[in-house]
Design a protein around this motif. Structure first.
Motif, PDB file in Angstrom:
ATOM      1  N   UNK A 214       0.743  -1.187  -0.100  1.00  0.00           N
ATOM      2  CA  UNK A 214      -0.073   0.045  -0.066  1.00  0.00           C
ATOM      3  C   UNK A 214       0.933   1.311  -0.027  1.00  0.00           C
ATOM      4  N   UNK A 215       2.097   1.032   0.388  1.00  0.00           N
ATOM      5  CA  UNK A 215       3.013   2.563   0.204  1.00  0.00           C
ATOM      6  C   UNK A 215       3.785   2.535  -1.017  1.00  0.00           C
ATOM      7  N   UNK A 216       3.251   1.604  -1.914  1.00  0.00           N
ATOM      8  CA  UNK A 216       3.902   1.766  -3.420  1.00  0.00           C
ATOM      9  C   UNK A 216       5.476   0.900  -3.451  1.00  0.00           C
ATOM     10  N   UNK A 217       5.486  -0.108  -2.512  1.00  0.00           N
ATOM     11  CA  UNK A 217       6.690  -0.944  -2.610  1.00  0.00           C
ATOM     12  C   UNK A 217       5.979  -2.416  -2.695  1.00  0.00           C
ATOM     13  N   UNK A 218       7.484  -3.200  -3.041  1.00  0.00           N
ATOM     14  CA  UNK A 218       7.194  -4.418  -3.273  1.00  0.00           C
ATOM     15  C   UNK A 218       8.375  -5.289  -2.589  1.00  0.00           C
ATOM     16  N   UNK A 219       8.378  -6.460  -2.465  1.00  0.00           N
ATOM     17  CA  UNK A 219       9.548  -7.344  -2.037  1.00  0.00           C
ATOM     18  C   UNK A 219      10.098  -7.960  -2.935  1.00  0.00           C
ATOM     19  N   UNK A 220      11.276  -8.049  -3.167  1.00  0.00           N
ATOM     20  CA  UNK A 220      12.082  -8.893  -4.050  1.00  0.00           C
ATOM     21  C   UNK A 220      12.352 -10.179  -3.473  1.00  0.00           C
ATOM     22  N   UNK A 221      12.732 -11.277  -4.224  1.00  0.00           N
ATOM     23  CA  UNK A 221      13.442 -12.338  -3.744  1.00  0.00           C
ATOM     24  C   UNK A 221      14.525 -12.040  -3.053  1.00  0.00           C
ATOM     25  N   UNK A 222      14.629 -12.603  -1.681  1.00  0.00           N
ATOM     26  CA  UNK A 222      16.100 -11.920  -1.108  1.00  0.00           C
ATOM     27  C   UNK A 222      15.463 -10.986   0.072  1.00  0.00           C
ATOM     28  N   UNK A 223      14.284 -10.467   0.054  1.00  0.00           N
ATOM     29  CA  UNK A 223      13.664  -9.635   1.229  1.00  0.00           C
ATOM     30  C   UNK A 223      13.756  -8.117   1.003  1.00  0.00           C
ATOM     31  N   UNK A 224      14.692  -7.679   0.093  1.00  0.00           N
ATOM     32  CA  UNK A 224      14.720  -6.283  -0.306  1.00  0.00           C
ATOM     33  C   UNK A 224      13.305  -5.497  -0.745  1.00  0.00           C
ATOM     34  N   UNK A 225      13.061  -4.273  -0.541  1.00  0.00           N
ATOM     35  CA  UNK A 225      11.854  -3.678  -0.780  1.00  0.00           C
ATOM     36  C   UNK A 225      12.236  -2.862  -1.823  1.00  0.00           C
ATOM     37  N   UNK A 226      11.513  -2.425  -2.820  1.00  0.00           N
ATOM     38  CA  UNK A 226      11.496  -1.438  -3.766  1.00  0.00           C
ATOM     39  C   UNK A 226      10.328  -0.991  -4.278  1.00  0.00           C
ATOM     40  N   UNK A 227      10.596   0.242  -4.952  1.00  0.00           N
ATOM     41  CA  UNK A 227       9.181   0.935  -5.594  1.00  0.00           C
ATOM     42  C   UNK A 227       8.896  -0.161  -6.520  1.00  0.00           C
ATOM     43  N   UNK A 228       7.269   0.065  -6.732  1.00  0.00           N
ATOM     44  CA  UNK A 228       6.693  -0.712  -7.879  1.00  0.00           C
ATOM     45  C   UNK A 228       7.095  -0.162  -9.197  1.00  0.00           C
ATOM     46  N   UNK A 229       7.538   0.977  -9.482  1.00  0.00           N
ATOM     47  CA  UNK A 229       8.030   1.267 -10.521  1.00  0.00           C
ATOM     48  C   UNK A 229       9.617   1.243 -10.846  1.00  0.00           C
ATOM     49  N   UNK A 230      10.252   0.369 -10.030  1.00  0.00           N
ATOM     50  CA  UNK A 230      11.677   0.170 -10.106  1.00  0.00           C
ATOM     51  C   UNK A 230      11.975  -0.427 -11.277  1.00  0.00           C
ATOM     52  N   UNK A 231      13.035  -0.272 -12.192  1.00  0.00           N
ATOM     53  CA  UNK A 231      13.319  -0.829 -13.256  1.00  0.00           C
ATOM     54  C   UNK A 231      13.309  -2.423 -13.344  1.00  0.00           C
ATOM     55  N   UNK A 232      13.766  -2.914 -12.325  1.00  0.00           N
ATOM     56  CA  UNK A 232      13.694  -4.486 -11.853  1.00  0.00           C
ATOM     57  C   UNK A 232      12.065  -4.936 -12.080  1.00  0.00           C
ATOM     58  N   UNK A 233      11.273  -4.127 -11.225  1.00  0.00           N
ATOM     59  CA  UNK A 233       9.709  -4.624 -11.189  1.00  0.00           C
ATOM     60  C   UNK A 233       9.225  -4.567 -12.800  1.00  0.00           C
ATOM     61  N   UNK A 234       9.576  -3.315 -13.486  1.00  0.00           N
ATOM     62  CA  UNK A 234       9.081  -2.965 -14.838  1.00  0.00           C
ATOM     63  C   UNK A 234       9.617  -4.357 -15.506  1.00  0.00           C
ATOM     64  N   UNK A 235      10.726  -4.814 -15.401  1.00  0.00           N
ATOM     65  CA  UNK A 235      11.016  -5.847 -16.256  1.00  0.00           C
ATOM     66  C   UNK A 235      10.357  -7.102 -16.108  1.00  0.00           C
ATOM     67  N   UNK A 236      10.257  -7.658 -14.758  1.00  0.00           N
ATOM     68  CA  UNK A 236       9.309  -8.762 -14.627  1.00  0.00           C
ATOM     69  C   UNK A 236       8.124  -8.503 -14.595  1.00  0.00           C
ATOM     70  N   UNK A 237       7.474  -7.301 -14.396  1.00  0.00           N
ATOM     71  CA  UNK A 237       6.168  -7.133 -14.568  1.00  0.00           C
ATOM     72  C   UNK A 237       5.841  -7.182 -16.275  1.00  0.00           C
ATOM     73  N   UNK A 238       6.619  -6.868 -16.741  1.00  0.00           N
ATOM     74  CA  UNK A 238       6.298  -6.967 -18.539  1.00  0.00           C
ATOM     75  C   UNK A 238       6.273  -8.313 -18.944  1.00  0.00           C
ATOM     76  N   UNK A 239       7.092  -9.055 -18.136  1.00  0.00           N
ATOM     77  CA  UNK A 239       7.273 -10.728 -18.361  1.00  0.00           C
ATOM     78  C   UNK A 239       5.973 -11.058 -17.794  1.00  0.00           C
ATOM     79  N   UNK A 240       5.235 -10.904 -16.907  1.00  0.00           N
ATOM     80  CA  UNK A 240       4.142 -11.224 -16.206  1.00  0.00           C
ATOM     81  C   UNK A 240       2.922 -10.802 -17.359  1.00  0.00           C
ATOM     82  N   UNK A 241       2.956  -9.471 -17.963  1.00  0.00           N
ATOM     83  CA  UNK A 241       2.030  -9.362 -18.802  1.00  0.00           C
ATOM     84  C   UNK A 241       2.151 -10.110 -20.145  1.00  0.00           C
ATOM     85  N   UNK A 242       3.382 -10.598 -20.616  1.00  0.00           N
ATOM     86  CA  UNK A 242       3.493 -11.405 -21.656  1.00  0.00           C
ATOM     87  C   UNK A 242       2.871 -12.912 -21.483  1.00  0.00           C
ATOM     88  N   UNK A 243       3.111 -13.207 -20.007  1.00  0.00           N
ATOM     89  CA  UNK A 243       2.499 -14.528 -19.834  1.00  0.00           C
ATOM     90  C   UNK A 243       1.045 -14.581 -19.878  1.00  0.00           C
TER      91      UNK A 243
END
Length: 180
Positions: A9-38
């Protein structure tokens, strides 16, 4: 178990390994687009009646989950549970391409996306895959990633192009030549 956790709800998400990043982080954009492809491939499987296409697409969907986990895990995080994309995955996609191309006429013109509905959705998958590739390249410019990921995604977009042509062939629809 509830589907919502409220942790994002604060605009963040967890990565594997436990780190939290913003949901518009370049890593989240990458795997989010892979999810869209799926998700697009889910549409392909829901409309395709061809066993070969469905088997290939289901295999790719499983590999996309592996890819998503690979991208969601910083490269320095190690886990015995994590499978990363490997050379064997690139070769598998190349084998699919070679098998399908053997059944198609040699391409002599550029073609426009379209033809049958199934082919059109496979062209959409190709375009989303190319966007995922661009997002992954952006990620690779700021963080180390698995070196097999970019070749794998590059081959996938080629596979979707060939699958689109194959779908037109089995449905008796001509590819649409550019400029004709």
């Amino acid at each position: 178990m509830k589907i919502y956790t409220r942790t994002g709800d604060d605009g963040t998400t967890s990565l594997f390994g436990g780190a939290r990043v913003k949901k518009n982080n370049v890593r989240v954009e990458a795997y989010g687009t892979v999810d869209e492809l799926n998700a697009v491939l889910g549409i392909v499987r829901s409309i395709s009646r061809d066993e070969k296409i469905n088997e290939i697409v289901q295999t790719v969907q499983n590999l996309l989950f592996t890819l998503g986990a690979d991208l969601a895990t910083p490269f320095d995080v190690k886990s015995p549970k994590l499978k990363r994309i490997g050379e064997e995955d690139v070769k598998l996609v190349e084998n699919f391409i070679d098998e399908l191309e053997a059944e198609l006429e040699q391409l002599k013109n550029f073609i426009l996306p379209g033809g049958s509905f199934l082919s059109s959705v496979l062209h959409l998958a190709r375009a989303v895959c190319r966007r995922a590739e661009r997002r992954i390249i952006s990620l690779s410019e700021v963080e180390k990633i698995n070196e097999k990921v970019i070749p794998f995604v590059n081959r996938l977009s080629d596979l979707f192009f060939v699958l689109a042509r194959y779908a037109n062939k089995i449905e008796g629809v001509d590819d649409i030549k550019w400029g004709v």
